[in-house]
Each structure stands twice: as C-alpha cells, then as structure tokens.
Design a protein around this motif. Structure first.
Motif, PDB file in Angstrom:
ATOM      1  N   VAL A  78      -4.798 -11.344  10.961  1.00  0.00           N
ATOM      2  CA  VAL A  78      -4.905 -10.096  10.200  1.00  0.00           C
ATOM      3  C   VAL A  78      -3.638  -9.855   9.382  1.00  0.00           C
ATOM      4  N   ALA A  79      -2.483 -10.018  10.007  1.00  0.00           N
ATOM      5  CA  ALA A  79      -1.214  -9.799   9.299  1.00  0.00           C
ATOM      6  C   ALA A  79      -1.040 -10.798   8.156  1.00  0.00           C
ATOM      7  N   LYS A  80      -1.440 -12.049   8.380  1.00  0.00           N
ATOM      8  CA  LYS A  80      -1.309 -13.068   7.330  1.00  0.00           C
ATOM      9  C   LYS A  80      -2.204 -12.752   6.136  1.00  0.00           C
ATOM     10  N   ILE A  81      -3.431 -12.342   6.376  1.00  0.00           N
ATOM     11  CA  ILE A  81      -4.337 -12.037   5.268  1.00  0.00           C
ATOM     12  C   ILE A  81      -3.844 -10.819   4.486  1.00  0.00           C
ATOM     13  N   LEU A  82      -3.382  -9.796   5.189  1.00  0.00           N
ATOM     14  CA  LEU A  82      -2.843  -8.621   4.500  1.00  0.00           C
ATOM     15  C   LEU A  82      -1.653  -8.984   3.629  1.00  0.00           C
ATOM     16  N   LYS A  83      -0.790  -9.826   4.147  1.00  0.00           N
ATOM     17  CA  LYS A  83       0.378 -10.249   3.370  1.00  0.00           C
ATOM     18  C   LYS A  83      -0.046 -11.001   2.121  1.00  0.00           C
ATOM     19  N   ASP A  84      -1.038 -11.877   2.249  1.00  0.00           N
ATOM     20  CA  ASP A  84      -1.522 -12.633   1.090  1.00  0.00           C
ATOM     21  C   ASP A  84      -2.158 -11.717   0.053  1.00  0.00           C
TER      22      ASP A  84
END
Length: 588
Positions: free
Chosen positions: A534-540
């Motif tokens: 979740v954190a990785k997708i939000l960052k992207d």
C-alpha cells in the motif's frame, strides 16, 4: 366497551410483528420440531430473537421457554441496538406476508444476515417456496431453515453458493423432508464453501484520487494497473488469490456524499449497494459510525494510513519597504533612539556649538559611516571616537541583516496551530464530504449546511487560497495528491496544512451485510498493508502526479530597497526644509 379496549390494546402492541390475524394454532409436533432444532443448532448463541405475534405464538414461546435451552427476546423495532442479533425465530402466516414484512428487519442497526434463521410458515404451498427464498437471497440470508406447518412439519432450505452461483442465484430448493426424519441431517451446513471463486464483483467507484480515479485526464502517465487508482488495484490483488474478478463501474458524481440516516437508509453510491445494484463501493470512503452500522466493510489495508488536517492560506511575502525597519525589533530601535538622544546631549554639552542642530546631524550621519572633521579638545575626541565605533558596529550589523532579508524574504504571520485559527477568528469552509465527517466526529445529530463556494473538496481549498479569513479540513492523502494544483507558476505553495492532525481516519471497502469470506478478505487486506504494498503504490502515485506539473524558474529581478514612494516623500521634506531655511535666513 371493555372488550373493545382490550382488543385495541393487543392490536397496538402487536403492530411491529409480522402478523396479527388470523390466530395461529400449532400442534404438538410443531412444538417438538422447533424445540429440537433450537436445542441442536441455536444453543451456541446466548440469545434468539423472536419476530412474530407474541399473542398468537404464546404457546410456541411457552414450549421453548419450558425447554430451558436458550434465552428468548422479542424484537422491538423502535429500539436502536448496536449489537447484532445472534439468531432469529420468525413466524409468518404465508409466503407473501413474509416477503412483504421481511424488509423491516433489514432496516435495523442490529440486522445480521449471517445469523441462523428458523422460519415457521403456517400456510405454505410448494410453489410459494421461491417467494420466500427469493426474498432471503436478496438480503444474503443463507443459514436458514423454513418449517412448513403441517401434521409432521416439512423442512426446506437453499444454497445460493452451490455450483459457483456466487450467492446471486440458486438452482433448486433443498427439501429436507419431514422434521421427524431429519435428526441425522445437518440442517445448517457451511454453504459458502466455494467462496467467491469464478465470480465477478461489480464495484462502483467515484473520483477520489489517489484511491480511485474516474476521469481519464487524471490517468495520464499512470500504468494500466493503477489507471483506476489504489483501491481497485488492491481489490484485484485480493481477487487473484480468492479467484474472483472485479468489474469497475464509474460514478461521476464524486461530491455526492453518501450518508446513512437513523433508519438505515443510504444515499449516494451506498444507496446502489443497499439496492443490490452493485457488490461493493470503494473510493476513499471514510469509515464512520453510521455507515458501519448499516454495512459490512473491509478496512485492514487502509486503516490509519491517512489523517484529517487543517488547511490554511500560506502567508505572503512582506512588502520591500518593511525591510527598512524589520532588521531590528522594537526594543533595539527604542534603545538606538535613546542612545542618539543621550549622545547628542552629551556632545552639545562638551562642544557647546552655536548651532546645536549641527551636532545632532553629525551624530546621525555618522550612523551611515559619513566622515567629518570636528575641531575639539583632545579629551573630547576620545568621547567622539566611542560614538564612531558604536556607529560602525550598528551600521555593519544593520547592513548584514538587510542582506539576509533580501536573500531570504520575510513572510507575514503564518497561521500554524488550531489556537491561531481561533485567535484570528478564521471561518470554516468545509466541503460536503468533510462537513458530514465533522458532524459525525463530534457525534452531533445536526445536518451540515455549507456555502456554495465550499461545496466541493477542491473548491473549498481554492476558496481558502483566495481568502485571508477562511480555513478548511481535508484528508492529507488527497492534499498530497492535489497540492501541486495550488502552487504558483514558480512552484511556491499558496496553501499549507497544519502539522498537527485533526484526527486519524480509516478508509473502507463497503459491502452489504452477509458478504461471504469477509474475514478472509480482511486478513488479506491487512497483509497487503504490512507487506508495504500500500505504501509503495501511494508513493508511486504521488510521484506520477508530480510529473504532470511543470513550474518556471524564477528569474532574478533586482529591487530597490528604498521604494520610490518613500524616496519621494523624503526628497519633498528635504526641499521644504531647505526652502524654509532660506526664508528664515532672509528675514534675519
């Protein structure tokens, strides 16, 4: 007359029940059948809720009470309960009467379709069984046994998950046969064994980036997997492991906030879920008490990853002319003026000039490092050199501070705390979404009435940006995604969020009560968050959004520290004094 009052009293207090007339008569086999089913399948719960006519069913209720196997409570419609019912015992006159009144149960906050249902129907034909099971299917009730009131009661059920029917249809009605012969059967088996495999879920989304994206203009530079936003992507990941597919349906009215009334009636996109038009609703849907009572939800993947923050206008730069006095604070300016006065008096006493203003002007011009030859005694020169050194230090410090201000311009006072908002009496400019959330957060029953310029989320931020006396609240995730839209052409933000949040929030995927494998999906959603997906997708998504905005490099533009207005006023005063001196000299 007394008899009429008695009948009226009985009818009034039975008004919340399924039937009033005609009077039901049950035989001993019915009592034994119902009691045995309750004893075998309902003792795991502590309470069973009776829905029916307490007067007509008094013999049945008395038989269950005499068995002393479970606690019975009567359904009270006006009372709002939070704890869901554990089991239901429903009595109805016929199939049409059941279908007509069953919806009343689903409008209660304690409605629980996952509970076990035992439905007793007095007059029931084989051809009317579909009427009952179609009603139960609509409200996702699967743990049910229908008892047909006969000499030897007949038992029926159905399984909408058989043959991968996904809980949306059933092939046949299952006939358990006579109740006296059903002791060896499992009347309440686990029916959703296939779960959601080979199913397609219709999921409606509204435009709420970065969680859901509807408009194609916000999908530029985003990979096809993330084109619809974070939540559809996560739901598809869960679908890959559970064997279901996701069909995304766009809802273009993103600002039509979904609310739930006290009688569990939903509006907006949640109304589509309540009307069984879709299987799930996503799109930055906040988890609030009223929604949690009316629907089931999946929240493990988006729990406390975001927060509500105050949004205020960014302080503007101060005018250049204010730099002339901002180098020193008020105390230093007061002490400097006091030093000038004291030293002027001291030099006047030591030099004793004819023109005393000459000494005062010499003291002032020495502050800007202008040299002058002053004839005086040697002892007086020691006093003069002290002022020269003082003037040098003051001038050097003033100029260094001035350079610092020109390279790092000052801003006006910045609102930075909730106390500042209250102190300077800023007015709220809440959007519809945030207004409803605010009402829920303070547990108020009042309705929210916002102004027209603040109705939409981004419009409320724009209004704050253009005004000096407004503030708003919004999700920090949405603020981070849209903040570049509120930068000036040089990339300087015109709004800012206060560092201290108003509250933490939970986003949820809403499904109707009775949704299968809900616990499994919650666990899997929690795993997606703990694995960092979740954190990785939000960052992207934040990074891809920033790529859309291009800002200009601010060109160097020299500015005169003394504005022309101040310069003109000073020049005019000098000319007036010069002319006044000439006039005074001629009169002498």
């Amino acid at each position: 007359m007394l008899v009429v009052y008695l009948i009226t009293f009985v009818l009034y207090h039975s008004g919340n029940c399924f039937k009033i007339l005609p009077t039901t008569t049950y035989n001993e086999n019915i009592f034994q059948c119902v009691t045995s089913i309750i004893h075998k399948y309902f003792t795991e719960g502590s309470v069973i809720t009776h829905v029916g006519n307490n007067v007509d069913d008094r013999e049945l209720l008395q038989a269950i009470n005499n068995a002393n196997i479970i606690t019975m409570v009567s359904r009270q419609a006006p009372i709002k309960l939070i704890i869901p019912h554990e089991a239901y015992l429903i009595s109805a006159y016929n199939a049409s009467h059941f279908a007509k009144n069953f919806k009343k149960l689903t409008r209660e906050s304690a409605w629980n379709p996952l509970a076990r249902f035992l439905i007793l129907v007095e007059e029931l034909k084989e051809t009317e069984l579909n009427v009952i099971f179609d009603t139960l299917l609509r409200w996702q009730v699967i743990n049910v046994v229908v008892v047909k009131s006969t000499e030897d009661p007949l038992l029926y059920t159905y399984n909408p998950y058989d043959n991968y029917n996904c809980g949306k249809r059933y092939d046949t009605v299952i006939n358990y046969g006579k109740c006296s012969h059903a002791h060896s059967l499992d009347l309440y088996p686990e029916k959703a064994v296939t779960g959601l495999r080979n199913c397609t879920l219709d999921v409606v989304i509204s435009h709420w980036p970065p969680f859901t994206i509807v408009y194609s203009r916000d999908s530029n530079n985003i990979s096809s997997e993330l084109a619809k936003g974070l939540e559809p992507y996560l739901l598809r990941l869960m679908g890959e492991t559970q064997g279901f597919k996701v069909n995304i349906l766009d809802d273009y009215d993103s600002e039509n906030i979904s609310t739930v009334s006290s009688d569990m009636r939903a509006t907006g996109t949640l109304k589509k879920l309540q009307d069984h038009e879709v299987d799930a609703v996503i799109g930055g849907m906040l988890l609030i008490p009223s929604r949690a009572l009316a629907f089931s939800f999946i929240d493990g993947h988006l729990g406390y990853i975001d927060e509500i923050r105050f949004i205020v206008k960014r302080a503007s730069f101060m005018p250049d002319w204010k730099y002339l006095y901002l180098e020193f604070n008020l105390t230093i300016w007061a002490l400097l003026i006091l030093c000038i006065l004291l030293y002027s008096v001291l030099l006047i006493l030591l030099l004793r000039p004819k023109d005393k203003t000459y000494v005062v002007f010499w003291v002032l011009e020495s502050l800007i490092l202008h040299g002058r030859n002053v004839r005086s005694r040697q002892s007086v020169k020691y006093v003069l050199i002290l002022w020269v050194w003082f003037s040098y230090f003051m001038s050097t410090f003033y100029q260094s501070s001035l350079v610092s201000l020109t390279t790092n311009p000052l801003e006006d006072f910045q609102i930075s705390t909730e106390e500042d908002i209250a102190k300077y009496k800023l007015k709220p400019c809440f959007s519809k979404v945030m207004g409803v959330y605010y009402i829920e957060s303070i547990q108020s029953n009042d309705e929210f009435f916002g102004s027209a310029e603040c109705s939409d989320l981004l419009d409320s931020v724009k209004s704050v940006m253009e005004s000096d006396n407004l503030y708003t609240i919004m999700q920090y995730g949405a603020y981070s995604y849209h903040k570049e839209k509120f930068y000036d052409q040089y990339g300087r933000p015109r709004i800012m969020s206060l560092p201290k949040p108003y509250s933490k929030v939970i986003y949820a995927t809403y499904v109707d009560k009775g949704f299968p494998i809900l616990h499994t999906l919650r666990c899997q959603a929690f795993q997606l968050r703990e694995n960092g997906i979740v954190a990785k997708i939000l960052k992207d998504m934040y990074y891809l959004q920033r790529l859309k905005h291009i800002f200009q490099a601010k060109e160097f533009r020299g500015s005169l520290l003394i504005p022309w207005r101040v310069y003109g006023i000073g020049y005019g005063i000098s000319v007036a004094i010069f002319i006044l001196e000439i006039i005074c000299h001629n009169e002498k």
